[in-house]
Design an enzyme around this catalytic site. Structure first.
Site, short mmCIF file in Angstrom:
data_model
loop_
_atom_site.label_atom_id
_atom_site.label_comp_id
_atom_site.label_asym_id
_atom_site.label_seq_id
_atom_site.Cartn_x
_atom_site.Cartn_y
_atom_site.Cartn_z
N LYS A 142 41.04 53.98 33.71
CA LYS A 142 42.43 53.60 33.51
C LYS A 142 43.25 54.85 33.20
O LYS A 142 42.71 55.88 32.80
CB LYS A 142 42.55 52.58 32.38
CG LYS A 142 41.94 51.23 32.74
CD LYS A 142 42.28 50.17 31.72
CE LYS A 142 41.84 48.80 32.18
NZ LYS A 142 42.58 48.31 33.36
N HIS A 196 31.74 45.00 39.76
CA HIS A 196 32.42 45.30 41.02
C HIS A 196 31.73 46.42 41.81
O HIS A 196 31.39 46.25 42.98
CB HIS A 196 33.87 45.73 40.77
CG HIS A 196 34.68 44.75 39.99
ND1 HIS A 196 34.44 43.39 40.02
CD2 HIS A 196 35.75 44.91 39.16
CE1 HIS A 196 35.32 42.78 39.24
NE2 HIS A 196 36.12 43.68 38.70
N LYS A 217 47.76 31.38 37.00
CA LYS A 217 49.14 31.61 37.44
C LYS A 217 49.19 32.66 38.55
O LYS A 217 49.91 32.50 39.54
CB LYS A 217 50.00 32.09 36.27
CG LYS A 217 50.30 31.04 35.21
CD LYS A 217 51.09 31.68 34.05
CE LYS A 217 51.24 30.73 32.90
NZ LYS A 217 51.90 31.37 31.73
N GLY A 225 46.67 29.35 32.39
CA GLY A 225 46.38 30.72 31.96
C GLY A 225 46.85 31.75 32.97
O GLY A 225 47.29 31.43 34.08
N LYS A 271 33.72 36.17 35.17
CA LYS A 271 33.16 37.16 34.25
C LYS A 271 34.06 37.31 33.03
O LYS A 271 35.23 36.93 33.10
CB LYS A 271 32.95 38.49 34.97
CG LYS A 271 34.20 39.34 35.18
CD LYS A 271 33.81 40.66 35.81
CE LYS A 271 35.00 41.59 35.93
NZ LYS A 271 35.42 42.24 34.69
#
Length: 791
Positions: free
Chosen positions: A361, A268, A40, A36, A175
């Site tokens: 974002k 976080h 990677k 996955g 998570k």
């Protein structure tokens, strides 16, 4: 015998101690989801780093990649990744090349799909150990798979792939750990049925970020400097921020379920917050002490409310969702891609200090930091040009744990030179000099002592090393996880349908996402650009307060926010009149949800309120301990008392808890409260009583057909509620009607039916207790919002 050949090669290369010294046993690492994205990008590199670091530790290793893919294609995919593993820059190339070759030889792929597959894996591990004559130290199972697969995998490991007695098991979980408190509890219960708490390592990769991981050691090593200033008297505010320039494209299926608060803030940023606010344990190296102090810090956070947050969504998000999830053009998403949240900690050290958590974002820069800004009480007479700028007491004083990216582009710890020169471990952190043109938070880098890691390490490499060493304090326990969800879930529920502010993304955001603290709440500083679809149509704000009559008494009605503002002003006027007349203001307050907004308004906007001369009484109370969240006093304390300065001896909770039991008639709690009122309140006439209205017509804790309190002269009574908790203590109608003023607050669409009903009935207190409220020589005013009045 592959493992034996590898060991012999390593001995020849001088990278292993003598075999006689290799007594710690063998570790099998099983990476589930081995092909996955996470594996990677980070996990295989982290495992390779573990092998490089620990090859001489006395443990031997094998690495088992596993996935659902069949053997041949899965093996090719996995080894394509392994061949691209990078050597750390500080590792000698020759040694690293040998280690990489051996790492590949010690790695193998397995298809793990059925119970039988796990049985076969277990058999292979046992056979290998038997052939090599090795003792098993333990097994690591790393779950790099979606959480919906956890339970089935856990069942297989528990039933057929556990190591033998004497060897440890470490199960590593990624998570998300649930979507809210309920789902987290469910997932935790399922996992606890297969694994013990000490076997589970829940990963928050931010705990592996070097700047975050150093917060606690920094506090411990610099206690001599921090002890006097690490508190509410010296800290102005704290900012914990993670900004990203990328958008959610390609991840909208995940993002639509979770959003930025669940994705970043609940985990976080909360973990960083805990490292800052927790009390220092006696030994920061003892995982149990660290975890206990973190839990206590979580439990001391003040509950979040709807106005604790500001939310945004980048404009292209909706089209990304429509495209990737095949939604129609009319689909509207309220998922936030930006959030700012104001958090308060109610312990003595941090009371009143604002902690700002923000993430989003499609913002202007990629950066993460934890910034502690200290109050500055200095005034500098000498002009700035003539002062030693680096040590000027008039410059900002701050400590910054710079997580990465941004202007510095690396982890760092920065301490203002006008604070102190910090103690930093020279083996792992080095002082940085130079870069005179660089500015951090408006100040040149030369204004700070700056330290960066001697050796930069990826977060996953750090965490995998901690898993190997069994350092539980770098991971999330079940208890801490559930405490975090208990803190965040009420906010998530309250904003679930709240439309976020749209922002264009990147530098074009300008000031659109700037926010400020206003009276304990957060609000955007700039008004949102809006276009009226029907500018001729009246808007809610066009309606002003209506003053009329309800049940032949004065009525004040408005939209709820305006109504609460008016009510708060009227309460303050009543208080000032009473204090001017008699030097005291006796205020009796009801429980329930309706007055909470009033309490908050009084605490946050009415700074001239004469609290020093105010006595607070309870209209009614549930028969539970005062520390129980069901208690009316508990709500009053949380939303009002802890935020204003009422003298302790002016607060009068109802004595529902006497002789270690609740509301027992023989204990005489009702009589005690009546005597206290008689002793302190002139003529037992409160200056103001605030009441609410229940959907069955009850008020205070006086319910339809109550045996006590609706008739007769008894001042305080015990009553029975039709809903739990059933036992209550309440002021009687007789005492309420002696008050100089009575305000009745009714808000919300859910009260429309009873409001309509009450408007038509006469004086029928046994059927409709609220109809019996009629002050004999005082004033009664109804405060009813439009939703309750008009539906």
């Amino acid at each position: 015998r592959m493992l034996r050949r590898v060991l012999c090669t390593m001995l020849f290369m001088g990278t292993l101690p003598l075999l006689a010294e290799m007594s710690q046993g063998h570790i099998s690492v099983v990476l589930l989801g081995a092909t996955g994205d996470l594996a990677k990008k980070y996990l295989w590199q982290g495992l390779f780093q573990l092998y490089i670091d620990q090859v001489s530790s006395g443990h031997s290793f094998t690495f088992h990649g596993a996935a659902l893919t069949a053997l041949e294609p899965g093996q090719k995919l996995m080894f394509d990744v392994l061949k691209k593993l990078a050597c750390p820059p500080d590792e000698p190339p020759n040694r690293c090349a040998v280690l990489k070759d051996q790492f590949l030889k010690l790695s193998q792929y397995h298809q793990l799909k059925t119970a039988e597959n796990y049985t076969v894996l277990n058999r292979e591990i046992e056979m290998l150990l038997h052939q090599e004559g090795l003792k098993e130290a333990g097994r690591i199972f790393y779950f790099s798979v979606p959480p919906f697969a956890y339970t089935e995998i856990a069942r297989h490991i528990n039933s057929s792939c556990r190591p033998p007695p004497g060897a440890w098991l470490r199960v590593v979980l990624e998570k998300p750990f649930g979507h809210d408190l309920e789902s987290a509890q469910q997932l935790a219960a399922e996992l606890m049925s297969f694994f013990r708490e000490e076997e589970m390592y829940r990963v928050d990769h931010y705990l592996g970020k070097q700047a975050v991981a150093h917060i606690l050691p920094f506090r411990d090593q610099n206690q001599q400097f921090l002890d006097p200033i690490w508190n509410r008297h010296h800290v102005e505010r704290v900012e914990i921020v993670l900004k990203e320039t990328v958008d959610a494209k390609g991840r909208t299926s995940f993002y639509e379920q979770y959003g930025v608060i669940r994705d970043v803030l609940q985990n976080h940023l909360t973990e960083a917050l805990m490292f800052l606010t927790m009390e220092l344990p006696a030994n920061v190296s003892r995982a149990e002490e660290v975890l206990q102090c973190k839990l206590q810090a979580l439990q001391s956070l003040r509950g979040l409310e709807k106005h604790s947050a500001v939310l945004g969504q980048y404009q292209a998000y909706a089209s990304h969702v429509q495209e990737e999830l095949q939604k129609g053009q009319d689909y509207v998403s309220t998922t936030p891609t930006f959030a700012g949240v104001l958090v308060h900690n109610d312990n003595l050290r941090w009371e009143g200090v604002p902690f700002l958590l923000a993430s989003g974002k499609a913002l202007d820069e990629r950066v993460g930091y934890v910034r502690v800004l200290f109050k500055n009480r200095a005034y500098c007479t000498q002009s700035e040009a003539l002062r030693d700028a680096g040590h000027s007491q008039c410059k900002a004083k701050q400590i910054i744990f710079y997580i990465g990216h941004g202007a510095l582009n690396s982890p760092a710890v920065l301490v203002s030179r006008n604070l102190f020169r910090p103690v930093m471990p020279k083996s792992s952190w080095r002082e940085v000099v130079g870069q005179p043109d660089l500015r951090i938070f408006g100040q040149p880098l030369s204004d700070y002592y700056v330290y960066s890691p001697v050796k930069e390490r990826d977060a996953y490499s750090v965490l995998i090393s901690n898993i190997y060493h069994g350092r539980k304090d770098f991971f999330i326990t079940t208890e801490n996880l559930l405490a975090s969800w208990a803190f965040w879930t009420p906010l998530l529920n309250s904003i679930s349908h709240q439309p976020p502010r749209l922002y264009p993304g990147g530098v074009e955001n300008q000031h659109l996402l700037d926010f400020e603290m206003v009276s304990g709440e957060l609000a955007f500083t700039a008004a949102e650009p809006v276009e009226l679809l029907n500018p001729d149509r009246s808007m809610p704000s066009d309606y002003k307060t209506i003053q009329s009559q309800f049940r032949q008494r004065p009525l004040v009605s408005a939209w709820s926010e305006v109504l609460i503002s008016q009510l708060a002003s009227d309460v303050e006027k009543a208080a000032n009149r009473a204090v001017a007349h008699s030097g005291q203001f006796h205020l009796a307050l009801s429980g329930g949800s309706s007055p909470v907004a009033l309490f908050q308004r009084l605490a946050r906007h009415h700074y001239a309120f004469p609290w020093r001369h105010t006595h607070i009484w309870l209209v009614d109370e549930r028969c539970v301990p005062l520390t129980d969240p069901e208690s009316n006093f508990f709500s009053l304390h949380n939303h009002l008392l802890q935020n204003v300065r009422v003298p302790y001896f002016n607060v009068h909770p109802m004595p529902v808890h006497l002789n270690r039991r609740l509301c027992v008639e023989e204990d005489g709690g009702a009589e005690l409260y009546a005597k206290e009122i008689t002793a302190l309140v002139a003529n037992a006439s409160f200056d103001l009583v605030l009441l609410g209205l229940g959907s069955d017509g009850h008020t205070a804790s006086l319910f339809p057909n109550s045996e006590n309190g609706l008739e007769g002269a008894q001042a305080v009574v015990l009553t029975e509620s039709p809903v739990k908790p059933h036992q209550r203590m309440s002021l009687s109608l007789a005492l309420i009607n002696k008050a100089r003023q009575v305000f009745i607050l009714v808000v919300g669409k859910g009260k429309h039916d009873i409001t309509t009903q009450i408007s038509r009935v006469g004086h029928e207190p046994r059927k409709w207790p609220i109809s019996g409220v009629s002050p004999s020589s005082g004033q009664l005013v109804w405060y009813v919002d439009y939703e309750a009045l008009l539906g």
